[in-house]
Design a protein around this motif. Structure first.
Motif, PDB file in Angstrom:
ATOM      1  N   ASN A  13       0.851  -1.179   0.000  1.00  0.00           N
ATOM      2  CA  ASN A  13       0.000   0.000   0.000  1.00  0.00           C
ATOM      3  C   ASN A  13       0.891   1.234   0.000  1.00  0.00           C
ATOM      4  N   MET A  14       0.986   1.868  -1.138  1.00  0.00           N
ATOM      5  CA  MET A  14       1.855   3.037  -1.268  1.00  0.00           C
ATOM      6  C   MET A  14       1.065   4.336  -1.294  1.00  0.00           C
ATOM      7  N   SER A  15      -0.136   4.307  -0.720  1.00  0.00           N
ATOM      8  CA  SER A  15      -0.967   5.514  -0.692  1.00  0.00           C
ATOM      9  C   SER A  15      -0.359   6.602   0.186  1.00  0.00           C
ATOM     10  N   TRP A  16       0.655   6.281   0.959  1.00  0.00           N
ATOM     11  CA  TRP A  16       1.342   7.257   1.812  1.00  0.00           C
ATOM     12  C   TRP A  16       2.246   8.188   1.006  1.00  0.00           C
ATOM     13  N   LEU A  17       2.548   7.815  -0.239  1.00  0.00           N
ATOM     14  CA  LEU A  17       3.375   8.671  -1.087  1.00  0.00           C
ATOM     15  C   LEU A  17       2.533   9.825  -1.615  1.00  0.00           C
ATOM     16  N   SER A  49       5.360  -1.281   3.503  1.00  0.00           N
ATOM     17  CA  SER A  49       5.736  -0.059   2.801  1.00  0.00           C
ATOM     18  C   SER A  49       5.327   1.135   3.645  1.00  0.00           C
ATOM     19  N   GLY A  50       6.237   2.095   3.804  1.00  0.00           N
ATOM     20  CA  GLY A  50       5.947   3.289   4.595  1.00  0.00           C
ATOM     21  C   GLY A  50       6.380   3.197   6.041  1.00  0.00           C
ATOM     22  N   THR A  51       7.020   2.108   6.437  1.00  0.00           N
ATOM     23  CA  THR A  51       7.510   1.978   7.809  1.00  0.00           C
ATOM     24  C   THR A  51       8.604   3.010   8.056  1.00  0.00           C
ATOM     25  N   ALA A  52       8.422   3.823   9.091  1.00  0.00           N
ATOM     26  CA  ALA A  52       9.409   4.853   9.436  1.00  0.00           C
ATOM     27  C   ALA A  52      10.602   4.194  10.132  1.00  0.00           C
ATOM     28  N   ILE A 102       5.079  13.150   1.695  1.00  0.00           N
ATOM     29  CA  ILE A 102       4.506  12.051   2.470  1.00  0.00           C
ATOM     30  C   ILE A 102       3.120  12.428   2.984  1.00  0.00           C
ATOM     31  N   LYS A 103       2.149  11.527   2.776  1.00  0.00           N
ATOM     32  CA  LYS A 103       0.809  11.678   3.358  1.00  0.00           C
ATOM     33  C   LYS A 103       0.826  10.924   4.690  1.00  0.00           C
ATOM     34  N   THR A 104       1.029  11.651   5.770  1.00  0.00           N
ATOM     35  CA  THR A 104       1.219  11.016   7.076  1.00  0.00           C
ATOM     36  C   THR A 104       0.020  10.200   7.523  1.00  0.00           C
ATOM     37  N   ALA A 105      -1.173  10.575   7.139  1.00  0.00           N
ATOM     38  CA  ALA A 105      -2.371   9.836   7.553  1.00  0.00           C
ATOM     39  C   ALA A 105      -2.411   8.425   6.964  1.00  0.00           C
ATOM     40  N   ASN A 106      -1.660   8.184   5.889  1.00  0.00           N
ATOM     41  CA  ASN A 106      -1.682   6.883   5.227  1.00  0.00           C
ATOM     42  C   ASN A 106      -0.499   5.993   5.595  1.00  0.00           C
ATOM     43  N   LEU A 107       0.392   6.465   6.450  1.00  0.00           N
ATOM     44  CA  LEU A 107       1.534   5.650   6.868  1.00  0.00           C
ATOM     45  C   LEU A 107       1.069   4.557   7.827  1.00  0.00           C
ATOM     46  N   PRO A 108       1.705   3.385   7.786  1.00  0.00           N
ATOM     47  CA  PRO A 108       1.320   2.320   8.716  1.00  0.00           C
ATOM     48  C   PRO A 108       1.720   2.669  10.150  1.00  0.00           C
ATOM     49  N   GLY A 109       0.920   2.253  11.097  1.00  0.00           N
ATOM     50  CA  GLY A 109       1.286   2.405  12.505  1.00  0.00           C
ATOM     51  C   GLY A 109       1.026   3.756  13.116  1.00  0.00           C
ATOM     52  N   GLY A 110       0.333   4.646  12.456  1.00  0.00           N
ATOM     53  CA  GLY A 110       0.006   5.940  13.055  1.00  0.00           C
ATOM     54  C   GLY A 110       1.211   6.834  13.271  1.00  0.00           C
ATOM     55  N   THR A 123      16.961  14.194   6.344  1.00  0.00           N
ATOM     56  CA  THR A 123      15.964  13.954   5.296  1.00  0.00           C
ATOM     57  C   THR A 123      15.404  15.264   4.762  1.00  0.00           C
ATOM     58  N   THR A 124      14.709  15.154   3.645  1.00  0.00           N
ATOM     59  CA  THR A 124      14.000  16.294   3.089  1.00  0.00           C
ATOM     60  C   THR A 124      12.606  15.812   2.709  1.00  0.00           C
ATOM     61  N   PHE A 125      11.667  16.000   3.622  1.00  0.00           N
ATOM     62  CA  PHE A 125      10.290  15.570   3.388  1.00  0.00           C
ATOM     63  C   PHE A 125       9.352  16.749   3.496  1.00  0.00           C
ATOM     64  N   VAL A 126       8.299  16.685   2.711  1.00  0.00           N
ATOM     65  CA  VAL A 126       7.162  17.574   2.866  1.00  0.00           C
ATOM     66  C   VAL A 126       6.061  16.674   3.422  1.00  0.00           C
ATOM     67  N   PHE A 127       5.619  16.951   4.639  1.00  0.00           N
ATOM     68  CA  PHE A 127       4.580  16.142   5.263  1.00  0.00           C
ATOM     69  C   PHE A 127       3.225  16.789   5.013  1.00  0.00           C
ATOM     70  N   ALA A 128       2.327  16.016   4.438  1.00  0.00           N
ATOM     71  CA  ALA A 128       0.984  16.520   4.141  1.00  0.00           C
ATOM     72  C   ALA A 128      -0.048  15.761   4.945  1.00  0.00           C
TER      73      ALA A 128
END
Length: 128
Positions: A13-17, A49-52, A102-110, A123-128
């Motif tokens: 599930n790559m919806s977190w991208l 996928s999306g594990t921090a 990164i769509k934080t709401a879609n990452l696994p594990g909250g 890192t260089t992330f834009v968190f949405a």
């Protein structure tokens, strides 16, 4: 008669991208198997996928979002890009996304984005 085994591969599930930016530049890093627990991190046999993750001693470990953490486990290194099947107990290579949207709401594990700038300094992330 040979043994036949069926195995399904996918990206998970790559919806977190939040965009395709960065996925072609994911780098290969070694994941520290001993830092992850089956019940918590891969109950279905896959690191999702999306594990921090953070980088400690040259190996990826679960990211610890607690603001008071002063070890490298509290510094976000990035996110595991695709599902990674866990086979055996040895450390193994994974693709690490270290920049992108990164769509934080879609990452696994909250996941909650780090409040302190030092927690994402590598890192260089834009968190949405």
């Amino acid at each position: 008669m040979p043994r036949i085994q069926t195995e399904t591969f996918g990206s998970g599930n790559m919806s977190w991208l939040g965009s395709a930016h960065g996925i072609n530049n994911a780098r290969t890093e070694m994941l520290d198997y001993s830092a992850f627990t089956k019940a918590t991190h891969f109950p279905d046999g896959y690191i999702p996928s999306g594990t921090a993750v953070a980088k400690v001693g040259g190996l990826l470990v679960p990211y610890d979002p607690t603001e008071g953490v002063v070890t490298n486990a509290g510094i976000l290194a990035g996110f595991v890009l695709t599902d990674q099947k866990v086979v055996g107990t040895a450390d193994f290579a994974v693709p690490l996304l270290d920049h992108g949207r990164i769509k934080t709401a879609n990452l696994p594990g909250g996941f909650t984005k780090p409040a302190a700038a030092a927690k994402v300094s590598a890192t260089t992330f834009v968190f949405a």
